[in-house]
Design an enzyme around this catalytic site. Structure first.
Site, PDB file in Angstrom:
ATOM      1  N   ASP A  86       0.817  -1.219   0.000  1.00  0.00           N
ATOM      2  CA  ASP A  86       0.000   0.000   0.000  1.00  0.00           C
ATOM      3  C   ASP A  86       0.849   1.266   0.000  1.00  0.00           C
ATOM      4  OD1 ASP A  86       0.668  -0.760   2.743  1.00  0.00           O
ATOM      5  OD2 ASP A  86      -0.647   0.867   3.398  1.00  0.00           O
TER       6      ASP A  86
ATOM      7  N   ASP B 100       7.981   3.972  -1.109  1.00  0.00           N
ATOM      8  CA  ASP B 100       7.555   3.317   0.132  1.00  0.00           C
ATOM      9  C   ASP B 100       6.226   2.637  -0.151  1.00  0.00           C
ATOM     10  OD1 ASP B 100       6.841   2.598   2.655  1.00  0.00           O
ATOM     11  OD2 ASP B 100       6.384   4.618   3.329  1.00  0.00           O
TER      12      ASP B 100
ATOM     13  N   GLU C 261      -0.187  -1.100   5.649  1.00  0.00           N
ATOM     14  CA  GLU C 261       0.876  -0.758   6.600  1.00  0.00           C
ATOM     15  C   GLU C 261       0.820   0.716   6.974  1.00  0.00           C
ATOM     16  OE1 GLU C 261       4.882   0.562   7.977  1.00  0.00           O
ATOM     17  OE2 GLU C 261       3.735   1.250   6.252  1.00  0.00           O
ATOM     18  N   GLU C 262       0.527   1.549   5.981  1.00  0.00           N
ATOM     19  CA  GLU C 262       0.575   3.001   6.218  1.00  0.00           C
ATOM     20  C   GLU C 262      -0.479   3.461   7.217  1.00  0.00           C
ATOM     21  OE1 GLU C 262       2.986   4.587   5.364  1.00  0.00           O
ATOM     22  OE2 GLU C 262       3.825   3.698   3.564  1.00  0.00           O
TER      23      GLU C 262
ATOM     24  N   ASP D 221      11.467  -1.402   4.655  1.00  0.00           N
ATOM     25  CA  ASP D 221      10.603  -0.234   4.661  1.00  0.00           C
ATOM     26  C   ASP D 221      11.416   1.032   4.909  1.00  0.00           C
ATOM     27  OD1 ASP D 221       8.209   1.026   4.452  1.00  0.00           O
ATOM     28  OD2 ASP D 221       7.492   0.512   6.456  1.00  0.00           O
TER      29      ASP D 221
ATOM     30  N   HIS E  39       6.507   9.596   0.937  1.00  0.00           N
ATOM     31  CA  HIS E  39       5.142  10.077   1.194  1.00  0.00           C
ATOM     32  C   HIS E  39       4.853  11.454   0.601  1.00  0.00           C
ATOM     33  CE1 HIS E  39       4.531   7.274   4.922  1.00  0.00           C
ATOM     34  NE2 HIS E  39       5.012   6.649   3.866  1.00  0.00           N
TER      35      HIS E  39
HETATM   36 ZN   LIG Z   1       6.295   2.027   4.450  1.00  0.00          ZN
END
Ligand SMILES: [Zn+2]
Length: 428
Positions: A85, A146, A180-181, A204, A386
């Site tokens: 994700d 990411d 995960e986020e 990660d 991000h």
């Molecule tokens: Zn991540």
């Protein structure tokens, strides 16, 4: 010199970066929270079969699980996690990866109209990437480095081991995970999908060489205070104002143990929200500390404070609920230094200088460690996660591929010659 197939890394990264796999907390009761993640995981489960991996998609947990069977005996199974994700995806602005070959450290124009540039003056790490193949977004979206860089490096490692059967290794489990986020994926992981796995690593964030096994211990607390409402004109000696008690509680919290006065290995107690009326008050708190004893002391501080107010105003007025969110990965590896040493030894063998980072937060590894599989974090390369400035290089992904293959090989080697059990350095 490249370790694995750079074209494979580039093609697969671009392919998966374009897929809409945003996770969405608003759908937190669905597993996973968005259908795009299922599509990508089913695709991954199918792709790894080309590399001799037995795989399946677990509908209950929404993890795609694979196992590359051992080609030698006497080596314990280990595992790797990468999440599919990303933090955002807006269908109006699809992710359009841009490839900058033989990057020379110059300022890259991403979105001129909106003044979005990848500028080494602003992001000095870019200066270390000269001569590499850099991939960015078009400056309008995230790239999804990411953790698609982690996903693709893991694919490349499985392919590499499949094509190099002379490299001895034990059972290697892989898990491609969702959500995960938004902090849900790791919580749902079922350790039965990793039978016999002694320890694992997440891939990660982080630059090549970064390594994390220290994170916060984390608790969330909810305090509810009940008041007694009486007409204010006749309240003498009768009214108990929940707002007044709440103010007393807030004033008694340690003023120096707050996020804005904390760094390094400091912990904190943070008031996340406070609402009140005469009748009822609610305070939300989060408690964070690296050190287990200091963490417990912070939990106790809040409990004792509520007890003291209970003696003064009556215990029935107070309802305090503490909920453990996650625990420091260090708790799970402190007596098993091999888990850390194996990774750091493998970094050095792959030509990287290890940089042990302290992570003032939590990761999937916190939940997985708590489930009995110690799981520190490696890295996925790239930077500026991000946001619109996110990037990664093909060479960084290749370095991660090399590290993964080296961990597999080094684990098999040390299983025969003796494990590196040197005690861990404690960083606080
Ligand atoms: Zn991540």
């Amino acid at each position: 010199m490249a370790f694995s197939d750079l074209d494979f890394l580039e093609e697969n990264f671009i392919h998966y970066a374009k897929e809409n796999t945003q996770s969405n907390y608003a759908n937190k009761d669905q597993v996973p929270t968005t259908p795009g993640q299922v599509k990508m995981m089913q695709e991954l489960a199918k792709q790894v079969q080309d590399y001799g991996v037995k795989s399946r998609y677990n509908e209950k947990t929404a993890f795609a699980i694979g196992c590359l069977p051992a080609n030698t005996a006497g080596v314990s199974p280990i595992g790797f996690f990468a999440h599919v994700d990303t933090v955002e995806y807006d269908d109006r602005f699809p992710i359009r990866p841009q490839v900058h070959r033989n990057y020379q450290g110059e300022k890259i124009i991403l979105d001129e109209a909106n003044g979005v540039f990848l500028d080494p003056a602003e992001f000095p790490d870019l200066r270390n990437l000269q001569g590499q193949t850099l991939i960015s977004s078009d400056g309008k979206t995230v790239l999804g480095t990411d953790d698609k860089a982690g996903v693709v490096s893991l694919l490349a490692a499985l392919k590499y081991l499949h094509e190099h059967p002379e490299i001895a290794h034990g059972d290697l489990y892989v898990a491609f995970g969702p959500d995960e986020e938004i902090g849900l994926g790791g919580q749902r992981f079922d350790p039965a999908d990793f039978p016999g796995v002694e320890f694992a690593y997440t891939l990660d964030n982080g630059r090549p060489g970064d390594f994390e096994y220290e994170t916060f211990n984390a608790t969330a607390a909810d305090l509810t205070i009940k008041g007694t409402v009486v007409h204010p004109g006749e309240a003498y000696g009768l009214m108990v104002n929940a707002t007044t008690i709440m103010t007393e509680f807030l004033a008694a919290l340690p003023a120096d143990q707050v996020p804005e006065k904390s760094r390094g290995h400091d912990g904190f107690i943070m008031v996340t929200d406070a609402q009140s009326s005469v009748d009822r008050a609610h305070v939300g708190l989060i408690i964070r500390d690296f050190d287990w004893d200091k963490f417990l002391a912070k939990e106790d501080l809040v409990k004792n404070l509520v007890d003291r107010l209970g003696q003064k105003y009556g215990p029935d007025r107070f309802d305090l609920r503490l909920r453990r969110q996650y625990e420091n990965i260090y708790n799970g590896v402190k007596d098993r230094p091999y888990v850390v040493n194996l990774a750091l030894d493998s970094y050095k063998k792959a030509g990287l200088t290890p940089r042990v980072q302290t992570f003032r937060g939590g990761t999937d590894g916190n939940f997985i460690t708590k489930k009995g599989i110690p799981t520190p974090n490696l890295f996925n390369g790239g930077g500026n996660y991000h946001g619109r400035y996110e990037y990664v290089t093909v060479e960084q992904m290749d370095k991660l591929t090399e590290v993964l293959v080296t961990i597999a090989a080094e684990h098999a080697r040390q299983s025969q010659t003796g494990r590196d059990e040197r005690p861990l350095k404690k960083y606080w």
